[in-house]
Design an enzyme around this catalytic site. Structure first.
Site, PDB file in Angstrom:
ATOM      1  N   ASP A  51       1.020  -1.292  -0.025  1.00 28.71           N
ATOM      2  CA  ASP A  51       0.073  -0.054  -0.014  1.00 28.71           C
ATOM      3  C   ASP A  51       0.933   1.230  -0.127  1.00 28.71           C
ATOM      4  O   ASP A  51       0.690   2.268   0.946  1.00 28.71           O
ATOM      5  CB  ASP A  51      -0.915  -0.023   1.167  1.00 28.71           C
ATOM      6  CG  ASP A  51      -1.538  -1.313   1.208  1.00 28.71           C
ATOM      7  OD1 ASP A  51      -2.083  -1.878   0.601  1.00 28.71           O
ATOM      8  OD2 ASP A  51      -1.885  -1.654   2.645  1.00 28.71           O
ATOM      9  N   GLU A 229     -11.333  -0.237  -3.423  1.00 29.57           N
ATOM     10  CA  GLU A 229     -10.639   0.286  -2.295  1.00 29.57           C
ATOM     11  C   GLU A 229      -9.384   1.001  -2.839  1.00 29.57           C
ATOM     12  O   GLU A 229      -9.100   0.958  -3.920  1.00 29.57           O
ATOM     13  CB  GLU A 229     -10.281  -0.925  -1.345  1.00 29.57           C
ATOM     14  CG  GLU A 229      -9.247  -1.745  -1.905  1.00 29.57           C
ATOM     15  CD  GLU A 229      -9.040  -3.096  -0.855  1.00 29.57           C
ATOM     16  OE1 GLU A 229      -9.583  -3.150   0.162  1.00 29.57           O
ATOM     17  OE2 GLU A 229      -7.781  -3.662  -1.167  1.00 29.57           O
TER      18      GLU A 229
END
Length: 486
Positions: A51, A229
């Site tokens: 991420d 997401e």
């Protein structure tokens, strides 16, 4: 290549060649998209960092944070170059609580500079309910966020007390927005994407909350989960492009994209158009699987947009993918299509990132392979057909070789004075045919030319639509043999 293809290919090539020669002779060539210099890096940038978020600040530093596989802390490093982040010292700027809120699943930190202060958005669960994931914010007023004190500013007031994560922020036409992923009551998905204006503080939202998309397409629901997401934004030429991650977090993981006009009401869901297909996904040829949860930054010279993302270099995972620690941070250049949309290509192989060879005298055209033959064309699709890794020459002796991006192990080589992309067969002949001396551009020192090692004085050159190996006796030939690395 089978015999049927060989029978029809010469006729097809002849038609294309005639059209191209006519264009070269009589039309003014207009570049189809703004070019920018090559931006090369070596991947992976950081192992066991998922991420990833890289922010280039006005102080000349890149700031890098990412999810640590232990899910217990927020880390930060900085460097004056993107590649420098690989070896930069890493600091722990915050650790999870020992009990209660913010005590588990510390995920997806993003660092932003808002109104003169630093903020980190991140997701966290509770020690007594690790899946009670919510978005939280840290603040630091120090000029250097590796120093000073990080203050917990608490939870963002998202509309429901439900699973929510991956908050990001961006500005369009002077308005700052927050975007995030959340499970909405009454919708049977893991998470959808939402957008709202930032409130009076960077840890609040205000006004209308827009649901931008719900994962319904096949590529958004692979692996048995319905996921949208990791939203993040890149802007160019009056349009806003919001990329997001979809499907399970294994090899199914991929990027989708929403597009809106910068002048539209971004809080009106109808202002956004969802792409029908993923824009970035696993690639078995390059050995990259599950690319996703990206961010964007810019190159050191400010002229190239850079895609930052994580993936794995293997497909099969034992057990829960969230327990597999080996997602790595990677970077590669973003290219722009003639219609003004971003082109991410494919996740490139580990090692040095590729470049494109743009024609010096016809700057809308690029060297590419087409059915393994070297050609020069505009609007190349797929992008990876026109990307080559400039690697140490197969023949050594200070030479370079040009390795295909989407066919690793295949190299640009001359055969019968024609340029082909073929697999390295290990022979001395192939090594020599696929090795070149990199020279200053014959028509301009800002470009490059590639001289054959086994046929000195002969250069890679475009001739009509084809790429050949020839001498360069005049100014036209020298221009044809000069390329700009992009």
């Amino acid at each position: 290549m089978d015999s049927a293809v060989l029978r029809w290919m010469p006729r097809r090539l002849a038609v294309v060649a005639v059209a191209a020669v006519t264009a070269l002779a009589g039309l003014v060539v207009t570049p189809t998209a703004q070019a920018s210099p090559a931006a090369q890096y070596t991947n992976p940038l950081a192992n066991q960092r998922a991420d990833p978020h890289i922010f280039k600040h006005t102080d000349g530093y890149y700031y890098f944070t990412a999810t640590a596989p232990e899910y217990d802390r927020i880390v930060l490093r900085r460097a004056t170059t993107i590649q420098g982040l690989a070896g930069a010292a890493e600091s722990v700027i915050w650790r999870k609580h020992s009990s209660g809120e913010m005590g588990a699943h510390i995920w997806a930190p993003e660092i932003h500079f808002v109104n003169g202060k630093w903020y980190v958005y991140f997701a966290a669960g509770r020690t007594d309910d690790v899946w009670r994931i919510r978005p939280y914010v840290l603040e630091n007023s120090s000029a250097n966020p590796l120093t000073g004190t990080w203050t917990e500013r608490g939870k963002v007031n998202v509309p429901w007390d439900t699973f929510s994560l991956d908050m990001s922020t961006f500005v369009v036409n002077g308005t700052r927005y927050l975007t995030w992923a959340q499970a909405e009551p009454g919708i049977s998905t893991n998470s959808n994407l939402y957008l709202a204006r930032m409130g009076s503080t960077p840890w609040s939202i205000t006004g209308t909350v827009a649901r931008l998309t719900v994962p319904t397409l096949a590529w958004e629901t692979r692996g048995g989960v319905k996921v949208a997401e990791g939203p993040t934004v890149i802007q160019r030429n009056g349009r806003v492009f919001l990329t997001y991650s979809a499907s399970a977090t294994d090899a199914n993981y991929c990027l989708g994209m929403l597009t809106a006009s910068a002048s539209a009401d971004l809080l009106n869901p109808s202002s956004w158009t969802k792409g029908a297909n993923p824009v970035f996904e696993s690639n078995a040829a390059t050995g990259q699987y599950g690319p996703g949860h990206n961010s964007f930054t810019v190159s050191e010279d400010g002229q190239s947009d850079i895609l930052v993302y994580h993936d794995r270099n293997y497909r099969d995972i034992s057990g829960d993918p969230l327990r597999d620690p080996n997602r790595r941070t990677r970077v590669q250049k973003v290219y722009w299509n003639a219609d003004g949309t971003p082109n991410f290509g494919i996740p490139v192989a580990d090692g040095v990132t590729p470049v494109r060879l743009k024609s010096y005298n016809y700057p809308d055209r690029f060297v590419r392979h087409w059915e393994y033959r070297g050609r020069i064309e505009a609007n190349v699709a797929p992008l990876a057909d026109s990307q080559f890794r400039v690697v140490t020459g197969l023949n050594g002796s200070g030479t370079v070789s040009l390795e295909s991006t989407n066919f690793p192990g295949y190299y640009l080589r001359h055969r019968n004075y024609e340029m082909w992309v073929e697999r390295n067969d290990g022979s001395a002949t192939f090594r020599a045919d696929a090795s070149f001396f990199r020279r200053a551009g014959l028509a301009s020192g800002s470009g490059v030319s590639f001289e054959s090692t086994n046929f000195p004085g002969q250069y890679v050159r475009h001739n009509g639509t084809h790429i050949n190996l020839t001498t360069t006796p005049d100014s036209v030939a020298r221009a044809d043999a000069t390329f700009i690395l992009e």
